[in-house]
Design an enzyme around this catalytic site. Structure first.
Site, PDB file in Angstrom:
ATOM      1  N   SER A 163      -1.484  -1.310  -7.764  1.00 51.05           N
ATOM      2  CA  SER A 163       0.183  -1.448  -7.678  1.00 51.05           C
ATOM      3  C   SER A 163       0.559  -2.639  -8.664  1.00 51.05           C
ATOM      4  O   SER A 163      -0.080  -3.792  -8.812  1.00 51.05           O
ATOM      5  CB  SER A 163       0.642  -1.978  -6.208  1.00 51.05           C
ATOM      6  OG  SER A 163       1.858  -2.494  -6.390  1.00 51.05           O
ATOM      7  N   TYR A 178       0.567  -7.688   1.694  1.00 49.23           N
ATOM      8  CA  TYR A 178       0.230  -6.610   1.007  1.00 49.23           C
ATOM      9  C   TYR A 178      -0.320  -6.717  -0.272  1.00 49.23           C
ATOM     10  O   TYR A 178      -1.429  -6.052  -0.533  1.00 49.23           O
ATOM     11  CB  TYR A 178       1.591  -5.554   0.944  1.00 49.23           C
ATOM     12  CG  TYR A 178       1.448  -4.415   0.244  1.00 49.23           C
ATOM     13  CD1 TYR A 178       0.858  -3.294   0.520  1.00 49.23           C
ATOM     14  CD2 TYR A 178       2.196  -4.357  -1.008  1.00 49.23           C
ATOM     15  CE1 TYR A 178       0.654  -2.207  -0.022  1.00 49.23           C
ATOM     16  CE2 TYR A 178       1.851  -3.243  -1.951  1.00 49.23           C
ATOM     17  CZ  TYR A 178       1.199  -2.040  -1.391  1.00 49.23           C
ATOM     18  OH  TYR A 178       1.137  -0.951  -2.216  1.00 49.23           O
ATOM     19  N   LYS A 215      -4.085  -5.796  -1.837  1.00 45.95           N
ATOM     20  CA  LYS A 215      -4.461  -4.856  -3.125  1.00 45.95           C
ATOM     21  C   LYS A 215      -5.109  -5.718  -4.104  1.00 45.95           C
ATOM     22  O   LYS A 215      -6.189  -5.184  -4.740  1.00 45.95           O
ATOM     23  CB  LYS A 215      -3.047  -4.340  -3.997  1.00 45.95           C
ATOM     24  CG  LYS A 215      -2.455  -3.335  -2.950  1.00 45.95           C
ATOM     25  CD  LYS A 215      -2.932  -1.909  -3.123  1.00 45.95           C
ATOM     26  CE  LYS A 215      -2.411  -0.966  -2.164  1.00 45.95           C
ATOM     27  NZ  LYS A 215      -3.138   0.228  -2.065  1.00 45.95           N
TER      28      LYS A 215
HETATM   29  P1  NAD Z   1       2.075   6.740   2.283  1.00 46.58           P
HETATM   30  O1  NAD Z   1       2.327   5.901   3.334  1.00 46.58           O
HETATM   31  O2  NAD Z   1       2.880   7.949   2.145  1.00 46.58           O
HETATM   32  O3  NAD Z   1       0.665   7.254   2.168  1.00 46.58           O
HETATM   33  C1  NAD Z   1      -0.443   6.472   2.504  1.00 46.58           C
HETATM   34  C2  NAD Z   1      -1.317   7.374   3.639  1.00 46.58           C
HETATM   35  O4  NAD Z   1      -2.351   6.761   4.135  1.00 46.58           O
HETATM   36  C3  NAD Z   1      -0.408   7.974   5.055  1.00 46.58           C
HETATM   37  O5  NAD Z   1      -0.703   9.276   5.085  1.00 46.58           O
HETATM   38  C4  NAD Z   1      -1.096   7.230   6.185  1.00 46.58           C
HETATM   39  O6  NAD Z   1      -1.195   7.854   7.359  1.00 46.58           O
HETATM   40  C5  NAD Z   1      -2.677   7.254   5.566  1.00 46.58           C
HETATM   41  N1  NAD Z   1      -3.373   5.898   6.057  1.00 46.58           N
HETATM   42  C6  NAD Z   1      -3.008   4.685   6.068  1.00 46.58           C
HETATM   43  N2  NAD Z   1      -3.958   4.001   6.667  1.00 46.58           N
HETATM   44  C7  NAD Z   1      -4.994   4.665   7.058  1.00 46.58           C
HETATM   45  C8  NAD Z   1      -6.263   4.552   7.671  1.00 46.58           C
HETATM   46  N3  NAD Z   1      -6.769   3.410   8.078  1.00 46.58           N
HETATM   47  N4  NAD Z   1      -6.945   5.560   7.579  1.00 46.58           N
HETATM   48  C9  NAD Z   1      -6.657   6.898   7.289  1.00 46.58           C
HETATM   49  N5  NAD Z   1      -5.524   7.300   6.894  1.00 46.58           N
HETATM   50  C10 NAD Z   1      -4.430   6.150   6.572  1.00 46.58           C
HETATM   51  O7  NAD Z   1       2.030   5.781   0.981  1.00 46.58           O
HETATM   52  P2  NAD Z   1       2.142   6.394  -0.633  1.00 46.58           P
HETATM   53  O8  NAD Z   1       3.575   5.793  -1.135  1.00 46.58           O
HETATM   54  O9  NAD Z   1       1.715   7.523  -0.811  1.00 46.58           O
HETATM   55  O10 NAD Z   1       0.945   5.307  -1.292  1.00 46.58           O
HETATM   56  C11 NAD Z   1      -0.265   5.813  -1.659  1.00 46.58           C
HETATM   57  C12 NAD Z   1      -1.100   4.635  -1.997  1.00 46.58           C
HETATM   58  O11 NAD Z   1      -0.205   3.937  -3.267  1.00 46.58           O
HETATM   59  C13 NAD Z   1      -0.911   3.204  -1.180  1.00 46.58           C
HETATM   60  O12 NAD Z   1      -2.387   2.679  -1.171  1.00 46.58           O
HETATM   61  C14 NAD Z   1       0.137   2.296  -1.678  1.00 46.58           C
HETATM   62  O13 NAD Z   1      -0.277   0.877  -1.467  1.00 46.58           O
HETATM   63  C15 NAD Z   1      -0.096   2.605  -3.111  1.00 46.58           C
HETATM   64  N6  NAD Z   1       1.048   2.280  -3.773  1.00 46.58           N
HETATM   65  C16 NAD Z   1       2.299   2.993  -3.246  1.00 46.58           C
HETATM   66  C17 NAD Z   1       3.477   2.870  -4.369  1.00 46.58           C
HETATM   67  C18 NAD Z   1       4.680   3.536  -3.834  1.00 46.58           C
HETATM   68  O14 NAD Z   1       5.903   2.943  -4.259  1.00 46.58           O
HETATM   69  N7  NAD Z   1       4.691   4.412  -3.005  1.00 46.58           N
HETATM   70  C19 NAD Z   1       3.227   1.806  -5.163  1.00 46.58           C
HETATM   71  C20 NAD Z   1       2.092   1.314  -5.740  1.00 46.58           C
HETATM   72  C21 NAD Z   1       1.193   1.333  -4.709  1.00 46.58           C
HETATM   73  C1  UD1 Z   2       8.397  -2.411  -3.975  1.00 46.86           C
HETATM   74  C2  UD1 Z   2       7.593  -3.327  -3.118  1.00 46.86           C
HETATM   75  C3  UD1 Z   2       6.452  -3.762  -4.133  1.00 46.86           C
HETATM   76  C4  UD1 Z   2       5.752  -2.291  -4.465  1.00 46.86           C
HETATM   77  C5  UD1 Z   2       6.720  -1.505  -5.202  1.00 46.86           C
HETATM   78  C6  UD1 Z   2       6.166  -0.244  -5.588  1.00 46.86           C
HETATM   79  C7  UD1 Z   2       9.085  -4.836  -1.906  1.00 46.86           C
HETATM   80  C8  UD1 Z   2       9.643  -6.285  -1.651  1.00 46.86           C
HETATM   81  N1  UD1 Z   2       8.234  -4.570  -3.053  1.00 46.86           N
HETATM   82  O1  UD1 Z   2       8.885  -3.119  -5.111  1.00 46.86           O
HETATM   83  O2  UD1 Z   2       5.308  -4.572  -3.222  1.00 46.86           O
HETATM   84  O3  UD1 Z   2       4.637  -2.438  -5.275  1.00 46.86           O
HETATM   85  O4  UD1 Z   2       7.873  -1.245  -4.154  1.00 46.86           O
HETATM   86  O5  UD1 Z   2       6.231   0.376  -4.625  1.00 46.86           O
HETATM   87  O6  UD1 Z   2       9.259  -4.007  -0.949  1.00 46.86           O
HETATM   88  N2  UD1 Z   2      17.044  -2.301  -4.021  1.00 46.86           N
HETATM   89  C9  UD1 Z   2      18.329  -2.664  -3.845  1.00 46.86           C
HETATM   90  N3  UD1 Z   2      18.536  -2.119  -2.474  1.00 46.86           N
HETATM   91  C10 UD1 Z   2      17.867  -1.539  -1.681  1.00 46.86           C
HETATM   92  C11 UD1 Z   2      16.047  -1.412  -2.032  1.00 46.86           C
HETATM   93  C12 UD1 Z   2      16.041  -1.907  -3.413  1.00 46.86           C
HETATM   94  O7  UD1 Z   2      19.011  -3.194  -4.416  1.00 46.86           O
HETATM   95  O8  UD1 Z   2      18.290  -0.989  -0.484  1.00 46.86           O
HETATM   96  C13 UD1 Z   2      16.444  -2.877  -5.431  1.00 46.86           C
HETATM   97  C14 UD1 Z   2      15.390  -4.101  -5.318  1.00 46.86           C
HETATM   98  O9  UD1 Z   2      15.868  -5.526  -5.244  1.00 46.86           O
HETATM   99  C15 UD1 Z   2      14.802  -3.960  -6.748  1.00 46.86           C
HETATM  100  C16 UD1 Z   2      14.811  -2.421  -7.077  1.00 46.86           C
HETATM  101  O10 UD1 Z   2      16.029  -2.145  -6.056  1.00 46.86           O
HETATM  102  O11 UD1 Z   2      15.496  -4.784  -7.925  1.00 46.86           O
HETATM  103  C17 UD1 Z   2      13.623  -1.705  -6.571  1.00 46.86           C
HETATM  104  O12 UD1 Z   2      13.317  -1.916  -5.229  1.00 46.86           O
HETATM  105  P1  UD1 Z   2      12.281  -1.296  -4.408  1.00 46.86           P
HETATM  106  O13 UD1 Z   2      12.302   0.357  -4.573  1.00 46.86           O
HETATM  107  O14 UD1 Z   2      12.141  -1.617  -3.079  1.00 46.86           O
HETATM  108  O15 UD1 Z   2      10.903  -1.466  -5.254  1.00 46.86           O
HETATM  109  P2  UD1 Z   2      10.451  -2.966  -5.960  1.00 46.86           P
HETATM  110  O16 UD1 Z   2      11.178  -3.905  -5.396  1.00 46.86           O
HETATM  111  O17 UD1 Z   2      10.036  -2.758  -7.348  1.00 46.86           O
END
Ligand code: NAD
Ligand code: UD1
Length: 339
Positions: A124, A148, A152
């Site tokens: 991330s 968190y 990572k």
């Molecule tokens: P998500 O929660 O929708 O998907 C994660 C999945 O992993 C879920 O289905 C959950 O049930 C499963 N899971 C969690 N722990 C587990 C375990 N111990 N054993 C088996 N299954 C398990 O999240 P996502 O948004 O799809 O994110 C996927 C990955 O990408 C994560 O590693 C997250 O940290 C990373 N990531 C997400 C974002 C984002 O904004 N969505 C941004 C940066 C990185």
């Molecule tokens: C979040 C996570 C970060 C993760 C990233 C990617 C937090 C604090 N950080 O970051 O660890 O890597 O997602 O998935 O959760 N905002 C509002 N109102 C809201 C929600 C968000 O104004 O209700 C603003 C936030 O202040 C930010 C932007 O929208 O400026 C994006 O927020 P968000 O979607 O939560 O993502 P990140 O903060 O980038």
């Protein structure tokens, strides 16, 4: 030979499974459904018109992981499974360390025993902490400001150590910026538990009438309109980056780290306006103080992924908003509405 997708029932994992199946790959999913629904897997099968193998199991269950690797000829792994709520990680750090780091260790040990040494890891942009400047390059200093992020960063470190110790491992660390959007079918998408923490699911729930108004966290950042700036990218562009990374690992083994973002930053207010155009009405919002831990600006320099993977995000803001909205409108209660 199959690709194991951990967390394949989740938001990004389900889109990755669909792309893999469409690309002709055999897919095995392991997910404990702690933040997802099996319905997502059913819909992926239906959209792809092909089957995948689904195991409901926890990565930390070494016996279950061993059985999964014994049952299928797994050649490589896309590792999405993790807990990802920053606030919860501050309240329950042990849960996050156990799930995200210990779970990964058990996965890696099982992979090693079965000779599967190719891994694409969901990292991330949070590993850059509060960046000194933007756009962010892969060689910027790494840090974490919450548990968190620390899980990572630590996992990245473990993977580097592992690959250095045994160069037979091929590992891609993919540092995502802000994934949004959904498959254009509207059948799979992001289904957050309870009130969303992230901006786009919050906006779509306001738009569908589930929440009254958006709270904009801070309008006094040193950005062009005072609100936070992020690099939003379409989830389907993101998953294509995973397939390209896997191709690269197969042709050139080693450890690589790439930013996956568009290279463009957009403020919170700039994200509200395209949504208003897509849904045809105003999104009510109010300005509130900054959210603790937020940075002013974070957006990627995605040049390296372009040069080395031939990858570039192609979907623009309008498409991200249209697809997020279609998913929300067709599934106002997420997957729970169909179970
Ligand atoms: P998500 O929660 O929708 O998907 C994660 C999945 O992993 C879920 O289905 C959950 O049930 C499963 N899971 C969690 N722990 C587990 C375990 N111990 N054993 C088996 N299954 C398990 O999240 P996502 O948004 O799809 O994110 C996927 C990955 O990408 C994560 O590693 C997250 O940290 C990373 N990531 C997400 C974002 C984002 O904004 N969505 C941004 C940066 C990185
Ligand atoms: C979040 C996570 C970060 C993760 C990233 C990617 C937090 C604090 N950080 O970051 O660890 O890597 O997602 O998935 O959760 N905002 C509002 N109102 C809201 C929600 C968000 O104004 O209700 C603003 C936030 O202040 C930010 C932007 O929208 O400026 C994006 O927020 P968000 O979607 O939560 O993502 P990140 O903060 O980038």
């Amino acid at each position: 030979m199959a690709i194991l997708v951990t967390g394949g029932a989740g938001y990004i994992g389900s889109h990755a499974c669909l792309e893999l199946l469409r690309g002709g790959h055999d897919v095995v999913v392991v997910d404990n459904l702690c933040n997802s629904h099996e319905e997502a897997v059913r819909r992926v099968r239906e959209l792809a018109g092909r089957d995948l193998v689904f195991h409901r199991a926890d990565l930390r269950d070494a016996g279950a992981m061993e059985a999964i690797f014994r049952a299928g000829a797994i050649e490589s792994v896309m590792h999405f499974a993790a807990l990802k709520a920053v606030g919860e990680s501050v309240e329950k750090p042990l849960l996050y360390w156990d799930n995200n780091v210990n779970g990964t260790l058990i996965l890696l040990e099982t992979m090693a025993r079965h000779g599967a040494r190719t891994l694409v890891f969901s990292s991330s942009c949070t590993v850059y902490g509060d960046p000194a400047s933007v756009p962010i390059r892969e060689d910027f200093p790494l840090s974490a400001v919450n548990p968190y992020g620390m899980t990572k960063l630590t996992t990245e470190r473990i993977l580097r150590d592992l690959q250095r110790a045994d160069p037979a491992w091929s590992i891609a660390l993919l540092r995502y910026f802000n994934p949004v959007g959904a498959d254009p079918s509207g059948r799979i998408g992001e289904d957050p538990n309870g009130i969303p923490n992230n901006l786009i699911p919050y906006i779509t729930q306001v738009a569908v009438g589930k929440l009254a108004a958006l709270t904009v966290f801070g309008d006094d950042y040193p950005t062009r309109d005072g609100t936070g700036v992020r690099d939003y990218l379409h989830v389907n562009d993101l998953v294509i980056g995973h397939l390209r990374a896997l191709d690269r690992l197969r042709s050139r083994p080693g450890l690589v780290a790439y930013n996956l973002g568009t290279g463009e930053g957009h403020s919170v207010l700039e994200m509200i306006h395209p949504f208003e155009r897509v849904i045809g009405r105003a999104i009510p919002y109010r300005i509130a103080p900054r959210r603790p831990g937020d940075v002013a600006e974070a957006w990627a320099d995605p040049t390296l992924a372009h040069q080395e993977l031939g990858w570039r995000a192609t979907r623009g803001l309008e498409e991200m908003c249209t697809d997020s909205w279609r998913w929300q409108e067709m599934n106002p209660d997420g997957y729970a509405g169909s179970e």
